[in-house]
Scaffold this motif. Structure first.
Motif, mmCIF file in Angstrom:
data_model
loop_
_atom_site.group_PDB
_atom_site.id
_atom_site.type_symbol
_atom_site.label_atom_id
_atom_site.label_comp_id
_atom_site.label_asym_id
_atom_site.label_seq_id
_atom_site.Cartn_x
_atom_site.Cartn_y
_atom_site.Cartn_z
ATOM 1 N N GLN A 49 0.825 -1.205 0.000
ATOM 2 C CA GLN A 49 0.000 0.000 0.000
ATOM 3 C C GLN A 49 0.860 1.256 0.000
ATOM 4 O OE1 GLN A 49 -2.452 -0.602 3.459
ATOM 5 N NE2 GLN A 49 -3.423 -2.437 2.602
ATOM 6 N N GLU A 52 2.243 1.830 -3.427
ATOM 7 C CA GLU A 52 1.239 2.201 -4.420
ATOM 8 C C GLU A 52 0.624 3.580 -4.185
ATOM 9 O OE1 GLU A 52 -0.273 -2.354 -5.523
ATOM 10 O OE2 GLU A 52 -1.479 -1.084 -4.194
ATOM 11 N N ASP A 53 0.797 4.138 -2.979
ATOM 12 C CA ASP A 53 0.118 5.417 -2.717
ATOM 13 C C ASP A 53 0.816 6.604 -3.375
ATOM 14 O OD1 ASP A 53 2.237 6.284 -1.068
ATOM 15 O OD2 ASP A 53 1.177 5.842 0.796
ATOM 16 N N ARG A 55 3.095 8.512 -2.341
ATOM 17 C CA ARG A 55 3.522 9.595 -1.452
ATOM 18 C C ARG A 55 4.578 9.154 -0.452
ATOM 19 N NH1 ARG A 55 -1.752 11.348 1.372
ATOM 20 N NH2 ARG A 55 -2.064 9.077 1.301
#
Length: 327
Positions: A49, A52-53, A55
């Motif tokens: 996660q 994939e974010d 940031r």
């Protein structure tokens, strides 16, 4: 810098106090989120996660080698791309911590935290190679998902030892080096495959011709770095030339008789960065980018100290410069 701290609260030397001290230290320099793992594979999901974010720039793993392995597999869910993935940092919290120590990090949590903060402030990092293993095409293991490993994999004897240790831990035993030694002895006494040499190693020929085949092997260890493991504070070097800067090295034996075990165990315990076990029943191969291990009978398989069940065929790939690590 936006960062995620992944904590395995069940790791051998990890405590709530350790987590809080580390989180407080990191939060002074980072925009930090802290997440504790709740199930097997959770660290992988959290790291995926974060990757994939778009940031998160850094993922810090607090735990043992199993936690680090899950985080790495989460970061590389869509393949190795060190320029776009978050960087990895490791604070050792397990019983052995091979990956962290191979990177040159202190094995003490407090000292490792200080080293991490210094590295972040100095912008110190390196890009490391990783190993990848998957079910072999055309075999009954073809559908098994591929998985990355940071420092080692094992097919046969040593994986059987790892499996026995996991069984003992599930019964409430603490993961100690003495526990591993006892399970080595029990695996040797109970392993029938060690007498039969069921493993075959197949690798592409350098000239593009027929594959090179070595059969009759009774155990195999695949290393992505040296040392392979530790017995207490003693580093063990079956493959002294293994490195994060090259592909994979393989150590295999074609005999595990009592005399052979005594000889090679003694050599392993006295191994150095300059010299590992050697002899007519020992095979050492350096810097392999691709090879396959087959077995006539299903054998235990492990990666980074995590027992993954029985396999009959595994294909390995060594990938250079796969991941950026803060050191």
């Amino acid at each position: 810098m936006r960062a995620l701290l992944v904590v395995n609260p069940a790791a051998t030397t990890t405590s709530a106090r350790t987590r809080d001290v580390l989180a407080h230290a990191l939060a002074s320099d980072l925009d930090l989120t802290v997440a504790e793992t709740r199930y097997r594979g959770h660290a992988r999901d959290l790291a995926r996660q974060a990757a994939e974010d778009g940031r998160t720039e850094l993922v810090v793993a607090l735990g043992g080698d199993g936690t680090v392995n899950e985080v790495v597999n989460g970061l590389l869910t869509h393949g190795p791309d060190p320029d776009s993935h978050p960087r990895l940092a490791v604070v050792p919290g397990g019983s052995t911590n091979v990956f962290a120590r191979a990177l040159g990090l202190p094995n003490d949590v407090v000292e490792a935290t200080g080293a991490l903060l210094d590295a972040l402030r100095d912008g110190s990092e390196r890009t490391v190679g990783l190993g990848h293993a998957a079910g072999t095409r055309g075999s009954e293991d073809e559908g098994v998902p591929g998985r990355w490993f940071t420092f080692c994999a094992g097919f046969g004897f040593d994986a059987g030892v790892v499996g026995r240790v996991e069984q003992q831990r599930e019964r409430g035993k603490r993961s100690t080096h003495a526990l591993y030694v006892r399970q080595v002895v029990r695996q040797f006494l109970g392993d029938q495959n060690r007498r039969e040499g069921t493993i075959t190693l197949e690798r592409p020929a350098a000239d593009g011709g027929a594959p090179e085949v070595t059969d009759g092997l009774v155990m195999s260890i695949i290393c992505n770095t040296a040392p392979w493991s530790y017995l207490g504070n003693r580093p063990l070097y079956p493959l002294p030339d293994a490195s994060f800067d090259t592909a994979l090295d393989v150590f295999a034996l074609s005999r595990l008789s009592p005399a052979a075990v005594t000889r090679y165990a003694t050599q392993l315990l006295t191994s150095t960065p300059e010299r590992g076990p050697h002899g007519k029943h020992a095979l050492s191969l350096h810097d392999l980018t691709a090879f396959t291990l087959h077995s006539q009978a299903p054998l235990p398989f492990q990666m980074d100290g995590d027992h993954l069940g029985l396999r009959t065929s595994v294909t390995f790939t060594g990938v250079r410069r796969a991941l950026r690590v803060i050191v």
